[in-house]
Design a protein around this motif. Sequence first.
Motif, PDB file in Angstrom:
ATOM      1  N   LEU A 280       0.851  -1.176   0.000  1.00 41.52           N
ATOM      2  CA  LEU A 280       0.000   0.000   0.000  1.00 41.52           C
ATOM      3  C   LEU A 280       0.894   1.236   0.000  1.00 41.52           C
ATOM      4  CD1 LEU A 280      -3.017   0.797   0.205  1.00 41.52           C
ATOM      5  CD2 LEU A 280      -2.692   0.964   2.675  1.00 41.52           C
ATOM      6  N   SER A 281       0.725   2.094  -1.009  1.00 42.16           N
ATOM      7  CA  SER A 281       1.618   3.234  -1.150  1.00 42.16           C
ATOM      8  C   SER A 281       1.469   4.194   0.024  1.00 42.16           C
ATOM      9  CB  SER A 281       1.327   3.974  -2.455  1.00 42.16           C
ATOM     10  OG  SER A 281       0.057   4.586  -2.404  1.00 42.16           O
ATOM     11  N   ALA A 282       2.533   4.948   0.266  1.00 40.43           N
ATOM     12  CA  ALA A 282       2.516   5.899   1.379  1.00 40.43           C
ATOM     13  C   ALA A 282       1.430   6.949   1.187  1.00 40.43           C
ATOM     14  CB  ALA A 282       3.880   6.567   1.512  1.00 40.43           C
ATOM     15  N   LYS A 283       1.256   7.424  -0.051  1.00 39.83           N
ATOM     16  CA  LYS A 283       0.253   8.470  -0.296  1.00 39.83           C
ATOM     17  C   LYS A 283      -1.160   7.947  -0.057  1.00 39.83           C
ATOM     18  CE  LYS A 283       0.358   7.432  -5.258  1.00 39.83           C
ATOM     19  NZ  LYS A 283       0.654   7.932  -6.608  1.00 39.83           N
ATOM     20  N   LEU A 284      -1.433   6.692  -0.454  1.00 38.15           N
ATOM     21  CA  LEU A 284      -2.757   6.128  -0.203  1.00 38.15           C
ATOM     22  C   LEU A 284      -2.945   5.827   1.271  1.00 38.15           C
ATOM     23  CD1 LEU A 284      -5.469   5.122  -1.162  1.00 38.15           C
ATOM     24  CD2 LEU A 284      -4.408   2.943  -1.803  1.00 38.15           C
ATOM     25  N   ARG A 285      -1.900   5.359   1.921  1.00 44.75           N
ATOM     26  CA  ARG A 285      -1.993   5.032   3.346  1.00 44.75           C
ATOM     27  C   ARG A 285      -2.370   6.261   4.166  1.00 44.75           C
ATOM     28  NH1 ARG A 285       2.821   3.488   3.916  1.00 44.75           N
ATOM     29  NH2 ARG A 285       2.473   1.290   3.411  1.00 44.75           N
ATOM     30  N   VAL A 286      -1.727   7.398   3.896  1.00 44.09           N
ATOM     31  CA  VAL A 286      -2.018   8.590   4.694  1.00 44.09           C
ATOM     32  C   VAL A 286      -3.416   9.124   4.382  1.00 44.09           C
ATOM     33  CG1 VAL A 286       0.408   9.201   4.995  1.00 44.09           C
ATOM     34  CG2 VAL A 286      -0.874  10.181   3.074  1.00 44.09           C
ATOM     35  N   PHE A 287      -3.856   8.979   3.127  1.00 43.25           N
ATOM     36  CA  PHE A 287      -5.206   9.443   2.803  1.00 43.25           C
ATOM     37  C   PHE A 287      -6.251   8.580   3.498  1.00 43.25           C
ATOM     38  CE2 PHE A 287      -9.168   9.333   0.465  1.00 43.25           C
ATOM     39  CZ  PHE A 287      -9.489  10.685   0.436  1.00 43.25           C
ATOM     40  N   VAL A 288      -6.071   7.267   3.472  1.00 41.04           N
ATOM     41  CA  VAL A 288      -7.020   6.365   4.115  1.00 41.04           C
ATOM     42  C   VAL A 288      -7.120   6.679   5.606  1.00 41.04           C
ATOM     43  CG1 VAL A 288      -7.409   3.965   4.795  1.00 41.04           C
ATOM     44  CG2 VAL A 288      -6.819   4.506   2.425  1.00 41.04           C
ATOM     45  N   ASP A 289      -5.975   6.866   6.260  1.00 42.25           N
ATOM     46  CA  ASP A 289      -5.991   7.165   7.701  1.00 42.25           C
ATOM     47  C   ASP A 289      -6.657   8.511   7.974  1.00 42.25           C
ATOM     48  OD1 ASP A 289      -4.736   4.785   8.242  1.00 42.25           O
ATOM     49  OD2 ASP A 289      -2.726   5.646   8.402  1.00 42.25           O
ATOM     50  N   TRP A 290      -6.349   9.506   7.132  1.00 41.08           N
ATOM     51  CA  TRP A 290      -6.941  10.830   7.324  1.00 41.08           C
ATOM     52  C   TRP A 290      -8.449  10.795   7.088  1.00 41.08           C
ATOM     53  CZ3 TRP A 290      -9.636  13.868   3.829  1.00 41.08           C
ATOM     54  CH2 TRP A 290      -9.930  15.175   4.266  1.00 41.08           C
ATOM     55  N   ALA A 291      -8.882  10.115   6.027  1.00 40.70           N
ATOM     56  CA  ALA A 291     -10.311  10.044   5.720  1.00 40.70           C
ATOM     57  C   ALA A 291     -11.075   9.325   6.827  1.00 40.70           C
ATOM     58  CB  ALA A 291     -10.522   9.347   4.375  1.00 40.70           C
ATOM     59  N   ALA A 292     -10.486   8.257   7.365  1.00 40.33           N
ATOM     60  CA  ALA A 292     -11.135   7.537   8.459  1.00 40.33           C
ATOM     61  C   ALA A 292     -11.319   8.453   9.663  1.00 40.33           C
ATOM     62  CB  ALA A 292     -10.314   6.310   8.835  1.00 40.33           C
ATOM     63  N   GLU A 293     -10.311   9.235   9.942  1.00 45.06           N
ATOM     64  CA  GLU A 293     -10.383  10.194  11.058  1.00 45.06           C
ATOM     65  C   GLU A 293     -11.444  11.267  10.826  1.00 45.06           C
ATOM     66  OE1 GLU A 293      -7.486  13.862  12.295  1.00 45.06           O
ATOM     67  OE2 GLU A 293      -6.513  11.921  12.053  1.00 45.06           O
ATOM     68  N   GLU A 294     -11.516  11.766   9.602  1.00 46.76           N
ATOM     69  CA  GLU A 294     -12.445  12.849   9.281  1.00 46.76           C
ATOM     70  C   GLU A 294     -13.902  12.367   9.260  1.00 46.76           C
ATOM     71  OE1 GLU A 294     -13.482  16.589   8.939  1.00 46.76           O
ATOM     72  OE2 GLU A 294     -11.382  15.969   9.077  1.00 46.76           O
ATOM     73  N   PHE A 295     -14.137  11.240   8.613  1.00 50.21           N
ATOM     74  CA  PHE A 295     -15.522  10.773   8.501  1.00 50.21           C
ATOM     75  C   PHE A 295     -16.054  10.238   9.824  1.00 50.21           C
ATOM     76  CE2 PHE A 295     -14.745  11.114   4.007  1.00 50.21           C
ATOM     77  CZ  PHE A 295     -15.996  11.387   3.471  1.00 50.21           C
ATOM     78  N   ALA A 296     -15.158   9.798  10.716  1.00 48.72           N
ATOM     79  CA  ALA A 296     -15.612   9.356  12.026  1.00 48.72           C
ATOM     80  C   ALA A 296     -16.337  10.462  12.793  1.00 48.72           C
ATOM     81  CB  ALA A 296     -14.427   8.823  12.832  1.00 48.72           C
ATOM     82  N   LYS A 297     -15.989  11.704  12.488  1.00 49.72           N
ATOM     83  CA  LYS A 297     -16.641  12.840  13.148  1.00 49.72           C
ATOM     84  C   LYS A 297     -18.126  12.915  12.785  1.00 49.72           C
ATOM     85  CE  LYS A 297     -12.368  15.564  12.735  1.00 49.72           C
ATOM     86  NZ  LYS A 297     -11.745  16.764  12.082  1.00 49.72           N
ATOM     87  N   TRP A 298     -18.504  12.329  11.660  1.00 49.80           N
ATOM     88  CA  TRP A 298     -19.885  12.410  11.174  1.00 49.80           C
ATOM     89  C   TRP A 298     -20.675  11.151  11.497  1.00 49.80           C
ATOM     90  CZ3 TRP A 298     -21.653  16.821   8.671  1.00 49.80           C
ATOM     91  CH2 TRP A 298     -20.671  17.772   8.390  1.00 49.80           C
ATOM     92  N   SER A 299     -20.026  10.197  12.148  1.00 51.12           N
ATOM     93  CA  SER A 299     -20.715   8.955  12.483  1.00 51.12           C
ATOM     94  C   SER A 299     -21.726   9.216  13.575  1.00 51.12           C
ATOM     95  CB  SER A 299     -19.703   7.910  12.942  1.00 51.12           C
ATOM     96  OG  SER A 299     -20.276   6.635  13.043  1.00 51.12           O
ATOM     97  N   SER A 300     -22.961   8.777  13.352  1.00 52.13           N
ATOM     98  CA  SER A 300     -24.017   9.022  14.342  1.00 52.13           C
ATOM     99  C   SER A 300     -23.897   8.035  15.498  1.00 52.13           C
ATOM    100  CB  SER A 300     -25.395   8.887  13.679  1.00 52.13           C
ATOM    101  OG  SER A 300     -25.516   7.619  13.059  1.00 52.13           O
ATOM    102  N   SER A 301     -24.209   8.505  16.679  1.00 54.60           N
ATOM    103  CA  SER A 301     -24.088   7.674  17.868  1.00 54.60           C
ATOM    104  C   SER A 301     -25.341   6.826  18.053  1.00 54.60           C
ATOM    105  CB  SER A 301     -23.851   8.556  19.095  1.00 54.60           C
ATOM    106  OG  SER A 301     -24.907   9.492  19.230  1.00 54.60           O
TER     107      SER A 301
END
Length: 301
Positions: A280-301
Amino acid sequence: MDQLLALRVFVRIAEAGTFTKASDSLDIPKPTVTKLIQELESHLGTKLLQRTTRRVTVTPEGAAYYQRALRLIGELEDMDAAAGRARAQPKGRLRIDIGSSLASLILIPALPDFRKRYPDIQLDLGVSDRSVDMVGDAVDCVIRGGALQDSTLVARRIAELDYVTCATPGYLKARGKPRDPSDLEQSHDIVGYFSSLTGRPFPLMFAREGETLEVQVATAVAVNESTAHMTALLSGLGIGQTFGFMARPYIQQKMLTPLLEDWHRDKHPLYIVYPPNRHLSAKLRVFVDWAAEEFAKWSSS
């Protein structure tokens, strides 16, 4: 012959299934792609690709060569990353495919933060609610929700989104509020949503205290794209179910009214999906981690 370039071209053709897609994704003229493959096959003394009028497939010898070529290219990329500190500052182009509402309301507004962290990564966003051929279209990752169609892909769950049943105050003044999901089958117009893949409409779903109802009714208007669906609701065309993150700003502005609030619909899982690859390329790895962090903020409880 530039053998490393020829290897990259061969791997891309094997994944995309056509010389044209390989040429476009690698930004190499098609005649050059053809010449490199001819030179590679001549160098090896064996046929790697079988050409037909519609598609290119790998031969048995090509399939074995593809696996080793993929490992070699991955190892070279790891070497380059280590030597050039690319893991500390990833660079290059990423093609991301994402639905329109997720792009407009969540991803794009958050991108200044990603650009600040990783200024050398260029993002190409394919924005639509249609399914995409990740390998054939050279897409690095897809952000999609619901049931996943391809079990060979790697999927990381990044959020769970809730639904809201709603309509405009004007529509409700004219037609009245439904008191029960069954009312929707008798005296209301429905703004529906149908699958871009199959063309079939999605039913309205309701659950309460172990009871589950599926309301499948004729729609006044149906669309297959999330932003257009919201526009149809805001135009007063009827009642519909949409994501809470889309509806809540309009509910706060009194432009939409939530309905049947003692019922709910099961939450919508959201995934970031990418092809399986040991490297998994470094550029894709950092995007996946960042996107997971960002979208988690919108996850409903």
